[in-house]
Design a protein around this motif. Structure first.
Motif, PDB file in Angstrom:
ATOM      1  N   ARG A 125       0.809  -1.209   0.000  1.00 13.96           N
ATOM      2  CA  ARG A 125       0.000   0.000   0.000  1.00 13.96           C
ATOM      3  C   ARG A 125       0.849   1.269   0.000  1.00 13.96           C
ATOM      4  N   CYS A 126       0.328   2.284  -0.676  1.00 13.34           N
ATOM      5  CA  CYS A 126       0.968   3.592  -0.709  1.00 13.34           C
ATOM      6  C   CYS A 126      -0.126   4.647  -0.799  1.00 13.34           C
ATOM      7  N   ASN A 127      -0.044   5.625   0.077  1.00  9.67           N
ATOM      8  CA  ASN A 127      -0.961   6.761   0.031  1.00  9.67           C
ATOM      9  C   ASN A 127      -0.163   8.049  -0.040  1.00  9.67           C
ATOM     10  N   TYR A 128      -0.713   9.024  -0.723  1.00  5.77           N
ATOM     11  CA  TYR A 128      -0.030  10.302  -0.822  1.00  5.77           C
ATOM     12  C   TYR A 128      -0.948  11.410  -0.327  1.00  5.77           C
ATOM     13  N   SER A 129      -0.319  12.493   0.052  1.00  4.94           N
ATOM     14  CA  SER A 129      -1.071  13.637   0.547  1.00  4.94           C
ATOM     15  C   SER A 129      -0.588  14.871  -0.193  1.00  4.94           C
ATOM     16  N   TYR A 130      -1.324  15.254  -1.221  1.00  9.60           N
ATOM     17  CA  TYR A 130      -0.980  16.420  -2.020  1.00  9.60           C
ATOM     18  C   TYR A 130      -2.259  17.076  -2.501  1.00  9.60           C
ATOM     19  N   GLY A 131      -2.160  18.341  -2.871  1.00  6.78           N
ATOM     20  CA  GLY A 131      -3.321  19.016  -3.414  1.00  6.78           C
ATOM     21  C   GLY A 131      -3.607  18.585  -4.841  1.00  6.78           C
ATOM     22  N   ALA A 132      -2.563  18.336  -5.594  1.00  6.35           N
ATOM     23  CA  ALA A 132      -2.714  17.940  -6.990  1.00  6.35           C
ATOM     24  C   ALA A 132      -2.223  16.514  -7.153  1.00  6.35           C
ATOM     25  N   THR A 133      -2.548  15.900  -8.270  1.00  6.64           N
ATOM     26  CA  THR A 133      -2.069  14.553  -8.536  1.00  6.64           C
ATOM     27  C   THR A 133      -0.584  14.596  -8.810  1.00  6.64           C
ATOM     28  N   PRO A 134       0.169  13.877  -8.045  1.00  5.99           N
ATOM     29  CA  PRO A 134       1.615  13.860  -8.282  1.00  5.99           C
ATOM     30  C   PRO A 134       1.993  12.810  -9.315  1.00  5.99           C
ATOM     31  N   TYR A 135       3.225  12.866  -9.762  1.00  2.00           N
ATOM     32  CA  TYR A 135       3.792  11.731 -10.479  1.00  2.00           C
ATOM     33  C   TYR A 135       4.149  10.704  -9.402  1.00  2.00           C
ATOM     34  N   LEU A 136       3.860   9.451  -9.647  1.00  2.00           N
ATOM     35  CA  LEU A 136       4.036   8.420  -8.634  1.00  2.00           C
ATOM     36  C   LEU A 136       4.953   7.317  -9.144  1.00  2.00           C
ATOM     37  N   PHE A 137       5.751   6.800  -8.253  1.00  2.07           N
ATOM     38  CA  PHE A 137       6.753   5.802  -8.615  1.00  2.07           C
ATOM     39  C   PHE A 137       6.806   4.713  -7.551  1.00  2.07           C
ATOM     40  N   TRP A 138       7.198   3.541  -7.985  1.00  2.00           N
ATOM     41  CA  TRP A 138       7.590   2.473  -7.069  1.00  2.00           C
ATOM     42  C   TRP A 138       9.027   2.060  -7.406  1.00  2.00           C
ATOM     43  N   TYR A 139       9.852   2.001  -6.354  1.00  2.00           N
ATOM     44  CA  TYR A 139      11.222   1.537  -6.480  1.00  2.00           C
ATOM     45  C   TYR A 139      11.401   0.294  -5.614  1.00  2.00           C
ATOM     46  N   VAL A 140      12.351  -0.547  -6.012  1.00  2.00           N
ATOM     47  CA  VAL A 140      12.706  -1.714  -5.214  1.00  2.00           C
ATOM     48  C   VAL A 140      14.200  -1.665  -4.916  1.00  2.00           C
ATOM     49  N   GLN A 141      14.543  -2.074  -3.708  1.00  2.00           N
ATOM     50  CA  GLN A 141      15.943  -2.117  -3.310  1.00  2.00           C
ATOM     51  C   GLN A 141      16.264  -3.481  -2.748  1.00  2.00           C
ATOM     52  N   SER A 142      17.116  -4.214  -3.432  1.00  2.00           N
ATOM     53  CA  SER A 142      17.619  -5.477  -2.912  1.00  2.00           C
ATOM     54  C   SER A 142      18.877  -5.183  -2.096  1.00  2.00           C
TER      55      SER A 142
END
Lengths: 114, 115
Positions: free
Chosen positions: A22-39
């Protein structure tokens, strides 16, 4: 204040089972959103991104994420988890015209059990 | 595929000492970033660098920090007088030109331990 929240610090999933982080964001406008993975010992690898358009985005390694404006969410999913998916996953966002820096969530550690 | 590299992978230093962390960006990338992650905390933005000058910086990036690109290839982060609280993983990131959403490519990080 602008923020990205990952509610789950640690998740354990059986190999072959489905996964949702799960990921939630708190902004007034729609942001650009990303998922990163770190091994372990590796840098942050970009899994997928959402810019606009289709709210279901496909990424590498069989991952997908769905943007839901009404819930301010961008959850990451995978239908069948492999042991090699064990890693730390970070959700990140940036606001158009508010700089290019990414704002990260605290990350979710995924463990995969056999 | 070209990668962002960082050296050293681990640096141990004494409080008050100067450290320089190095990043070799992907060759045609134009925007450069430093982020840090204190153990157990979020990855935090420090600074961005474009066209040989700082483009954005966070509150964390105070006078103790500086960045430069001394030889047109390496991108460095200098901490003048390290404090215990500077212990963290430091990540370099770069942006490929022409990407609409500014995808950032990250290096493997340098773990800085201040004793």
């Amino acid at each position: 204040a602008q923020s990205v929240t990952q509610p789950d610090i640690h998740i354990t999933v059986s190999e072959g089972a489905s996964l949702e982080l799960r990921c939630n964001y708190s902004y007034g406008a729609t942001p650009y959103l990303f998922w990163y993975v770190q091994s372990p010992g590796q840098g942050l690898q970009l899994l997928l991104k959402y810019f606009s358009g289709d709210t279901l985005v496909q990424g590498i390694k069989g991952f997908e994420a769905e943007f839901k404006r009404s819930q301010s969410s961008f959850n990451l999913r995978k239908p069948s988890v492999h042991w090699s998916d064990a890693a730390e996953y970070f959700c990140a966002a940036r606001i158009y015209q508010a700089g290019t820096a990414l704002i990260f969530g605290k990350g979710t550690t995924l463990s995969v059990s056999s | 595929e070209p990668e962002v590299t960082q050296t050293p992978s681990h640096q141990v230093t004494q409080m008050g000492q100067e450290v320089i962390l190095r990043c070799v960006p992907i060759s045609n990338h134009l925007y450069f970033y430093w982020y840090r992650q204190i153990l157990g905390q979020k990855v935090e933005f420090l600074v961005s660098f474009y066209n040989n000058e700082i483009s954005e910086k966070s509150e964390i990036f105070d006078d103790q920090f500086s960045v430069e690109r001394p030889d047109g290839s390496n991108f460095t982060l200098k901490i003048r007088s390290t404090k215990l609280e500077d212990s963290a993983m430091y990540f370099c990131a770069t942006i490929r030109p022409g990407t609409a959403v500014y995808e950032q490519y990250f290096g493997p990080g340098t773990r800085l331990t201040v004793t």
